[in-house]
Design an enzyme around this catalytic site. Sequence first.
Site, mmCIF file in Angstrom:
data_model
loop_
_atom_site.group_PDB
_atom_site.id
_atom_site.type_symbol
_atom_site.label_atom_id
_atom_site.label_comp_id
_atom_site.label_asym_id
_atom_site.label_seq_id
_atom_site.Cartn_x
_atom_site.Cartn_y
_atom_site.Cartn_z
ATOM 1 N N ARG A 238 -18.051 -27.450 -23.515
ATOM 2 C CA ARG A 238 -16.958 -27.618 -22.865
ATOM 3 C C ARG A 238 -16.885 -29.169 -22.503
ATOM 4 N NH1 ARG A 238 -15.022 -22.537 -20.247
ATOM 5 N NH2 ARG A 238 -15.223 -23.670 -18.265
ATOM 6 N N ASP B 144 -14.486 -31.507 -8.033
ATOM 7 C CA ASP B 144 -13.361 -30.524 -8.421
ATOM 8 C C ASP B 144 -12.298 -30.723 -7.231
ATOM 9 O OD1 ASP B 144 -11.991 -27.933 -8.158
ATOM 10 O OD2 ASP B 144 -13.700 -27.046 -9.133
ATOM 11 N N TYR C 234 -19.390 -22.592 -3.598
ATOM 12 C CA TYR C 234 -19.028 -23.712 -4.630
ATOM 13 C C TYR C 234 -18.185 -24.961 -3.837
ATOM 14 C CZ TYR C 234 -16.656 -25.561 -8.462
ATOM 15 O OH TYR C 234 -16.004 -26.495 -9.382
HETATM 16 N N1 NAP Z 1 -13.460 -26.097 -16.257
HETATM 17 C C1 NAP Z 1 -12.665 -26.718 -15.260
HETATM 18 O O1 NAP Z 1 -11.566 -26.689 -15.602
HETATM 19 C C2 NAP Z 1 -13.210 -27.321 -14.058
HETATM 20 C C3 NAP Z 1 -12.242 -27.269 -12.837
HETATM 21 C C4 NAP Z 1 -12.694 -28.324 -11.881
HETATM 22 C C5 NAP Z 1 -13.999 -28.652 -12.124
HETATM 23 N N2 NAP Z 1 -14.734 -28.691 -13.099
HETATM 24 C C6 NAP Z 1 -16.179 -29.153 -13.080
HETATM 25 O O2 NAP Z 1 -16.231 -30.123 -14.213
HETATM 26 C C7 NAP Z 1 -17.739 -29.806 -14.553
HETATM 27 C C8 NAP Z 1 -17.647 -29.187 -15.979
HETATM 28 O O3 NAP Z 1 -16.873 -28.213 -15.994
HETATM 29 P P1 NAP Z 1 -17.133 -27.106 -17.425
HETATM 30 O O4 NAP Z 1 -16.069 -25.840 -16.755
HETATM 31 O O5 NAP Z 1 -17.275 -27.667 -18.544
HETATM 32 O O6 NAP Z 1 -18.680 -26.527 -16.695
HETATM 33 P P2 NAP Z 1 -19.220 -25.275 -17.211
HETATM 34 O O7 NAP Z 1 -19.110 -24.655 -18.653
HETATM 35 O O8 NAP Z 1 -19.063 -24.067 -16.007
HETATM 36 O O9 NAP Z 1 -21.010 -25.676 -16.986
HETATM 37 C C9 NAP Z 1 -21.753 -26.800 -17.607
HETATM 38 C C10 NAP Z 1 -22.842 -26.639 -17.794
HETATM 39 O O10 NAP Z 1 -23.824 -26.637 -16.673
HETATM 40 C C11 NAP Z 1 -24.848 -26.106 -16.830
HETATM 41 N N3 NAP Z 1 -25.727 -25.650 -15.642
HETATM 42 C C12 NAP Z 1 -25.324 -24.689 -14.836
HETATM 43 N N4 NAP Z 1 -26.194 -24.669 -13.775
HETATM 44 C C13 NAP Z 1 -27.325 -25.334 -14.064
HETATM 45 C C14 NAP Z 1 -28.682 -25.546 -13.678
HETATM 46 N N5 NAP Z 1 -29.153 -24.786 -12.754
HETATM 47 N N6 NAP Z 1 -29.278 -26.225 -14.636
HETATM 48 C C15 NAP Z 1 -29.049 -26.955 -15.633
HETATM 49 N N7 NAP Z 1 -27.850 -26.724 -16.151
HETATM 50 C C16 NAP Z 1 -26.812 -26.009 -15.376
HETATM 51 C C17 NAP Z 1 -24.872 -25.030 -18.173
HETATM 52 O O11 NAP Z 1 -25.732 -25.395 -19.048
HETATM 53 P P3 NAP Z 1 -26.216 -24.540 -20.139
HETATM 54 O O12 NAP Z 1 -25.012 -23.840 -20.755
HETATM 55 O O13 NAP Z 1 -26.990 -25.178 -20.984
HETATM 56 O O14 NAP Z 1 -27.054 -23.451 -19.467
HETATM 57 C C18 NAP Z 1 -23.409 -25.275 -18.346
HETATM 58 O O15 NAP Z 1 -22.841 -25.074 -19.740
HETATM 59 C C19 NAP Z 1 -18.254 -29.128 -13.458
HETATM 60 O O16 NAP Z 1 -19.059 -30.028 -12.796
HETATM 61 C C20 NAP Z 1 -17.268 -28.420 -12.826
HETATM 62 O O17 NAP Z 1 -17.608 -27.925 -11.576
HETATM 63 C C21 NAP Z 1 -14.260 -27.808 -14.084
#
Ligand code: NAP
Length: 247
Positions: free
Chosen positions: A15, A141, A154
């Site tokens: 992602r 975020d 969160y």
């Molecule tokens: N997606 C959005 O639209 C959105 C919106 C607002 C903010 N964000 C922020 O943007 C960033 C990336 O978003 P995303 O949606 O791509 O993230 P995500 O897919 O929900 O999570 C990213 C990775 O974080 C890792 N993770 C979670 N808990 C962990 C732990 N305890 N130790 C080690 N690794 C851990 C996981 O790794 P593994 O898969 O290897 O376990 C997961 O693949 C995040 O900080 C999120 O809060 C995203």
Amino acid sequence: MNARPVALITGGARRIGAAIAAHLHQQDWNLVIHYRRSGSDATTLAERLNQQRTNSAFTLQADLANMGELSVLAQAACAQWGQLNALINNASSFYPTPLSQASEQQWDDLFASNLKAPFFLSQQLSQALRASRGCIINIADIHAERPLKNHSIYCMAKAGNVMLTKTLARELAPEVRVNGIAPGAIAWPEDEAALSDSEQHSILNKIALERSGEPEDIARTVAFLLNDAPYITGQIIAVDGGRSLQQ
Ligand SMILES: NC(=O)c1ccc[n+]([C@@H]2O[C@H](COP(=O)([O-])OP(=O)(O)OC[C@H]3O[C@@H](n4cnc5c(N)ncnc54)[C@H](OP(=O)(O)O)[C@@H]3O)[C@@H](O)[C@H]2O)c1
């Protein structure tokens, strides 16, 4: 010091994290791609990048809720190329915690990935980052400021992440710049946090640009902060298509 800069990207296998990795790699960065459970995604990504440029991407596994594993990750990330130029705190857990059902285990899990690990990785890597005049980028975020219903833990953790960015920007200056990026709707949540079609439509209706963003939008902003923003520190850039303009 190595000719190519080195970035550690937490949660870099999939992602948004994987998009950041691919984009920085195109810009000639070497990468330490951290993952927790997504080992095969991390390996596939690193193999693809290493085919494009030999010895340019390396994977490391760690549960960031485990301080021992976090320390091993920090040391191994610095040791790989003998330098570190950027720490991208991207890993995050995300799911609802309605007040009536929220548990201490959920508190610990959400605070660990979204706040505690970014703090202690910054602490353990600060010497290397000072030496390289490097950067920290915390992925926050827009809901660090705008409360997301039923996600209080969160949102509190991300609010702390924003303050971490600002306080470390003061503490680590002038050697290290520390900035944050606040994504809006970029990649729809999965698993227990997944949204229905109507929930997705309701979010899209509130975005000025009338669409969700792409992981590459975050990756380009990371690259800008690392490569083209030598006078920016302590700032949080919203990358949300104008979502935060609306009430
Ligand atoms: N997606 C959005 O639209 C959105 C919106 C607002 C903010 N964000 C922020 O943007 C960033 C990336 O978003 P995303 O949606 O791509 O993230 P995500 O897919 O929900 O999570 C990213 C990775 O974080 C890792 N993770 C979670 N808990 C962990 C732990 N305890 N130790 C080690 N690794 C851990 C996981 O790794 P593994 O898969 O290897 O376990 C997961 O693949 C995040 O900080 C999120 O809060 C995203």
